[in-house]
Design a protein around this motif. Structure first.
Motif, mmCIF file in Angstrom:
data_model
loop_
_atom_site.group_PDB
_atom_site.id
_atom_site.type_symbol
_atom_site.label_atom_id
_atom_site.label_comp_id
_atom_site.label_asym_id
_atom_site.label_seq_id
_atom_site.Cartn_x
_atom_site.Cartn_y
_atom_site.Cartn_z
ATOM 1 N N VAL A 1 0.862 -1.188 0.000
ATOM 2 C CA VAL A 1 0.000 0.000 0.000
ATOM 3 C C VAL A 1 0.891 1.228 0.000
ATOM 4 O O VAL A 1 1.786 1.360 0.851
ATOM 5 C CB VAL A 1 -0.940 0.021 1.227
ATOM 6 C CG1 VAL A 1 -1.734 1.330 1.276
ATOM 7 C CG2 VAL A 1 -1.898 -1.158 1.184
ATOM 8 N N VAL A 2 0.666 2.124 -0.951
ATOM 9 C CA VAL A 2 1.516 3.303 -1.113
ATOM 10 C C VAL A 2 0.720 4.584 -0.903
ATOM 11 O O VAL A 2 -0.408 4.712 -1.383
ATOM 12 C CB VAL A 2 2.165 3.325 -2.521
ATOM 13 C CG1 VAL A 2 2.872 4.654 -2.792
ATOM 14 C CG2 VAL A 2 3.156 2.163 -2.655
ATOM 15 N N VAL B 1 -9.141 -1.068 3.236
ATOM 16 C CA VAL B 1 -7.919 -1.590 2.616
ATOM 17 C C VAL B 1 -7.996 -3.113 2.533
ATOM 18 O O VAL B 1 -7.697 -3.713 1.487
ATOM 19 C CB VAL B 1 -6.675 -1.152 3.409
ATOM 20 C CG1 VAL B 1 -5.427 -1.920 2.936
ATOM 21 C CG2 VAL B 1 -6.438 0.343 3.249
ATOM 22 N N ALA B 2 -8.405 -3.753 3.627
ATOM 23 C CA ALA B 2 -8.488 -5.210 3.648
ATOM 24 C C ALA B 2 -9.474 -5.718 2.597
ATOM 25 O O ALA B 2 -9.201 -6.708 1.889
ATOM 26 C CB ALA B 2 -8.906 -5.680 5.040
ATOM 27 N N LYS B 3 -10.607 -5.042 2.458
ATOM 28 C CA LYS B 3 -11.621 -5.470 1.492
ATOM 29 C C LYS B 3 -11.140 -5.300 0.051
ATOM 30 O O LYS B 3 -11.314 -6.203 -0.786
ATOM 31 C CB LYS B 3 -12.907 -4.672 1.708
ATOM 32 C CG LYS B 3 -14.038 -5.092 0.782
ATOM 33 C CD LYS B 3 -15.309 -4.315 1.054
ATOM 34 C CE LYS B 3 -16.433 -4.753 0.113
ATOM 35 N NZ LYS B 3 -17.691 -3.991 0.358
ATOM 36 N N ALA C 1 3.519 0.049 -8.804
ATOM 37 C CA ALA C 1 3.990 -1.123 -8.062
ATOM 38 C C ALA C 1 3.023 -1.518 -6.957
ATOM 39 O O ALA C 1 3.027 -2.668 -6.498
ATOM 40 C CB ALA C 1 5.367 -0.849 -7.466
ATOM 41 N N ALA C 2 2.184 -0.595 -6.525
ATOM 42 C CA ALA C 2 1.317 -0.820 -5.370
ATOM 43 C C ALA C 2 0.127 -1.712 -5.693
ATOM 44 O O ALA C 2 -0.346 -1.773 -6.834
ATOM 45 C CB ALA C 2 0.824 0.525 -4.835
ATOM 46 N N ASP C 3 -0.365 -2.385 -4.663
ATOM 47 C CA ASP C 3 -1.639 -3.092 -4.762
ATOM 48 C C ASP C 3 -2.787 -2.120 -4.519
ATOM 49 O O ASP C 3 -3.862 -2.250 -5.104
ATOM 50 C CB ASP C 3 -1.702 -4.213 -3.725
ATOM 51 C CG ASP C 3 -0.717 -5.328 -4.018
ATOM 52 O OD1 ASP C 3 -1.062 -6.231 -4.787
ATOM 53 O OD2 ASP C 3 0.416 -5.268 -3.488
ATOM 54 N N ILE C 4 -2.542 -1.139 -3.639
ATOM 55 C CA ILE C 4 -3.527 -0.107 -3.314
ATOM 56 C C ILE C 4 -2.793 1.213 -3.118
ATOM 57 O O ILE C 4 -1.683 1.251 -2.580
ATOM 58 C CB ILE C 4 -4.302 -0.448 -2.018
ATOM 59 C CG1 ILE C 4 -5.295 -1.586 -2.260
ATOM 60 C CG2 ILE C 4 -5.061 0.758 -1.466
ATOM 61 C CD1 ILE C 4 -6.048 -2.011 -1.007
ATOM 62 N N LEU C 5 -3.430 2.315 -3.540
ATOM 63 C CA LEU C 5 -2.937 3.652 -3.251
ATOM 64 C C LEU C 5 -3.848 4.267 -2.189
ATOM 65 O O LEU C 5 -5.074 4.230 -2.308
ATOM 66 C CB LEU C 5 -2.930 4.515 -4.512
ATOM 67 C CG LEU C 5 -1.982 4.020 -5.605
ATOM 68 C CD1 LEU C 5 -2.125 4.865 -6.859
ATOM 69 C CD2 LEU C 5 -0.537 4.030 -5.119
ATOM 70 N N ALA C 6 -3.240 4.812 -1.147
ATOM 71 C CA ALA C 6 -3.988 5.354 -0.021
ATOM 72 C C ALA C 6 -4.095 6.876 -0.117
ATOM 73 O O ALA C 6 -3.101 7.551 -0.396
ATOM 74 C CB ALA C 6 -3.297 4.969 1.291
ATOM 75 N N HIS C 7 -5.293 7.380 0.119
ATOM 76 C CA HIS C 7 -5.526 8.831 0.150
ATOM 77 C C HIS C 7 -6.270 9.171 1.448
ATOM 78 O O HIS C 7 -7.440 9.553 1.441
ATOM 79 C CB HIS C 7 -6.350 9.273 -1.064
ATOM 80 C CG HIS C 7 -6.325 10.755 -1.302
ATOM 81 N ND1 HIS C 7 -6.954 11.652 -0.471
ATOM 82 C CD2 HIS C 7 -5.738 11.500 -2.274
ATOM 83 C CE1 HIS C 7 -6.770 12.884 -0.926
ATOM 84 N NE2 HIS C 7 -6.035 12.810 -2.021
ATOM 85 N N PRO C 8 -5.565 9.047 2.595
ATOM 86 C CA PRO C 8 -6.205 9.377 3.869
ATOM 87 C C PRO C 8 -6.278 10.886 4.060
ATOM 88 O O PRO C 8 -5.592 11.639 3.371
ATOM 89 C CB PRO C 8 -5.261 8.741 4.898
ATOM 90 C CG PRO C 8 -3.908 8.826 4.244
ATOM 91 C CD PRO C 8 -4.163 8.628 2.772
ATOM 92 N N HIS C 9 -7.102 11.327 4.995
ATOM 93 C CA HIS C 9 -7.178 12.747 5.320
ATOM 94 C C HIS C 9 -7.922 12.921 6.634
ATOM 95 O O HIS C 9 -8.777 12.092 6.978
ATOM 96 C CB HIS C 9 -7.888 13.550 4.225
ATOM 97 C CG HIS C 9 -7.421 14.961 4.104
ATOM 98 N ND1 HIS C 9 -7.793 15.964 4.982
ATOM 99 C CD2 HIS C 9 -6.576 15.546 3.213
ATOM 100 C CE1 HIS C 9 -7.212 17.090 4.622
ATOM 101 N NE2 HIS C 9 -6.455 16.857 3.560
ATOM 102 N N PRO D 1 -7.449 -7.677 -7.243
ATOM 103 C CA PRO D 1 -6.071 -8.161 -7.395
ATOM 104 C C PRO D 1 -5.258 -7.216 -8.280
ATOM 105 O O PRO D 1 -5.801 -6.572 -9.177
ATOM 106 C CB PRO D 1 -6.255 -9.524 -8.067
ATOM 107 C CG PRO D 1 -7.593 -9.450 -8.742
ATOM 108 C CD PRO D 1 -8.435 -8.582 -7.866
ATOM 109 N N ARG D 2 -3.982 -7.131 -8.004
ATOM 110 C CA ARG D 2 -3.117 -6.212 -8.745
ATOM 111 C C ARG D 2 -3.042 -6.613 -10.215
ATOM 112 O O ARG D 2 -2.887 -7.777 -10.554
ATOM 113 C CB ARG D 2 -1.710 -6.196 -8.135
ATOM 114 C CG ARG D 2 -0.748 -5.275 -8.866
ATOM 115 C CD ARG D 2 0.568 -5.134 -8.121
ATOM 116 N NE ARG D 2 1.494 -4.319 -8.900
ATOM 117 C CZ ARG D 2 2.408 -4.816 -9.729
ATOM 118 N NH1 ARG D 2 2.542 -6.121 -9.857
ATOM 119 N NH2 ARG D 2 3.201 -4.012 -10.404
#
Length: 401
Positions: A221-222, A355-357, A290-298, A363-364
């Motif tokens: 996760v990036v 994220v887990a879901k 490269a990431a499986d997920i990109l995170a955009h928290p706030h 899948p990447r």
């Protein structure tokens, strides 16, 4: 006798380059896009140190030239954009007075006596430079991205040469109007994505995964962006603690911010989050892929009402699944398929579950997901530049080269 029409589209930045700041990524890419549309575009900014003492540069401070390789790599720019660093020798900015301020020197001296003769239009986030342009008879485009409780000078914003003010959030647009900006002269336009992020980089992405995935972890996760509390970095550390089988990586931030969050992660006994610091735009594109997920928290709060989702468009272009926080500046994207999961701000538990879901349902894909890639095509920097220029009187534009 026939006179030659001034030809340059001048984009002024008041900071030295390069620096790892999001607003400088935005400004350099905005200028680069105008150049890619075929206009003679010159990026100008202060230059200190040894080069500022060069007598030739002091005599002829405005010399449009090929963009240096370090800026090309740092911000992923193209060759059509020209630069002209403005020499700022000692005591400029060393002695703190109005007359030794680099911004004053650029706006009151360099512009008037050296840049003005070949300038057709000015574009900047710096109000002093915009004001100097209008007062010297040059049309201007103003970028304003944050709330500021200060009235706009009416003799400038109501001048016919003041073409348009651009912001990235409706709330900022409203505050600008409240501070005296004519409603017909301010428009909201999102930032854009760099074309490099649309290109696929499978080998470089594979190298990132080989380098970053540790201790048998297979999911990555990036997060890319500023390391600020309001950006949700504290929340992301808490999320990482709840998902020890996932490797989290943060790209961006100043050295002292990286150290602060590394220490915070250690204090919370979180060993599956890595802070890379600022990385070149050329390397960032492959990291996002490269990431499986990109995170955009706030986090919630005032910043959530105006924050510019600069990296979000690069996220889209990568084709990587996205988990994002529901904040006012992103609400218009809620009904699209480009973001795969939404969470409320400040909630590590909700972000963790999302994220887990998404790791289970998405899948990447080496070539990325088409929903986000197709969606983002409308947000290129060049399309943004075209929209801005559509508000400018055609007679005031430089001739395309």
């Amino acid at each position: 006798m026939k006179t030659t029409k001034p030809k340059h589209y001048i984009y002024f930045i008041k900071e030295e380059l390069p620096l790892p700041e999001a607003h400088l990524v935005q400004s350099t890419n905005a200028a680069n896009a105008v150049a890619n549309l075929g206009y003679s575009t010159v990026l100008i900014y202060p230059e200190k140190g040894r080069e500022a003492l060069n007598p030739v540069n002091l005599i002829r401070p405005f010399q449009p030239r090929q963009i240096p390789e370090k800026l090309v790599r740092y911000y992923n720019l193209q060759e059509k954009l020209k630069v002209s660093p403005l020499p700022m020798p000692f005591p400029i900015d060393y002695i703190k007075t109005k007359f030794t301020n680099s911004n004053t020197i650029a706006s009151k001296y360099y512009f008037r006596f050296h840049i003005l003769p070949t300038t057709q239009i000015v574009h900047s986030r710096d109000w002093n430079f915009i004001e100097a342009a209008v007062k010297n008879g040059v049309p201007a485009i103003y970028e304003h991205h944050h709330h500021e409780d200060k009235p706009f000078a009416q003799e400038i914003v109501k001048n016919p040469l003041f073409q348009i003010a651009v912001t990235v959030g409706d709330t900022v647009r409203e505050s600008m109007i409240a501070n005296g900006m004519p409603p017909e002269k301010v428009v909201k336009l999102h930032n854009g994505y760099n074309r490099l992020f649309m290109e696929r980089h499978p080998e470089a992405a594979a190298e990132w995964r080989k380098k970053l995935l540790k201790n048998g972890r297979e999911k990555l996760v990036v997060y890319a962006g500023a390391l600020k509390h309001f950006k949700g970095i504290n929340v992301l550390i808490d999320v990482a603690k709840q998902l020890p089988y996932v490797q989290f990586v943060c790209a961006g931030g100043k050295e002292e911010e990286v150290i602060h969050y590394q220490q915070l992660a250690q204090e919370k006994q979180v060993d599956n989050i890595t802070f890379l610091g600022f990385i070149l735009q050329q390397e960032l594109a492959s990291l996002l892929q490269a990431a499986d997920i990109l995170a955009h928290p706030h986090c919630s709060g005032k910043a959530a009402t105006f924050t510019s989702p600069l990296k979000l468009f690069d996220y889209f272009a990568s084709g990587t699944p996205i988990v994002a926080t529901r904040i006012p500046s992103l609400t218009e994207f809620e009904n699209t398929k480009a973001i795969d999961a939404w969470c409320n701000p400040d909630s590590a538990a909700e972000f963790t579950a999302s994220v887990a879901k998404v790791l289970e349902t998405h899948p990447r894909k080496i070539n990325g997901y088409s929903d986000s890639i197709d969606f983002v095509k409308q947000f290129s920097w060049e399309k943004r530049a075209e929209k801005i220029l559509s508000y400018v009187d055609e007679s005031l534009l430089p001739v395309r080269s």
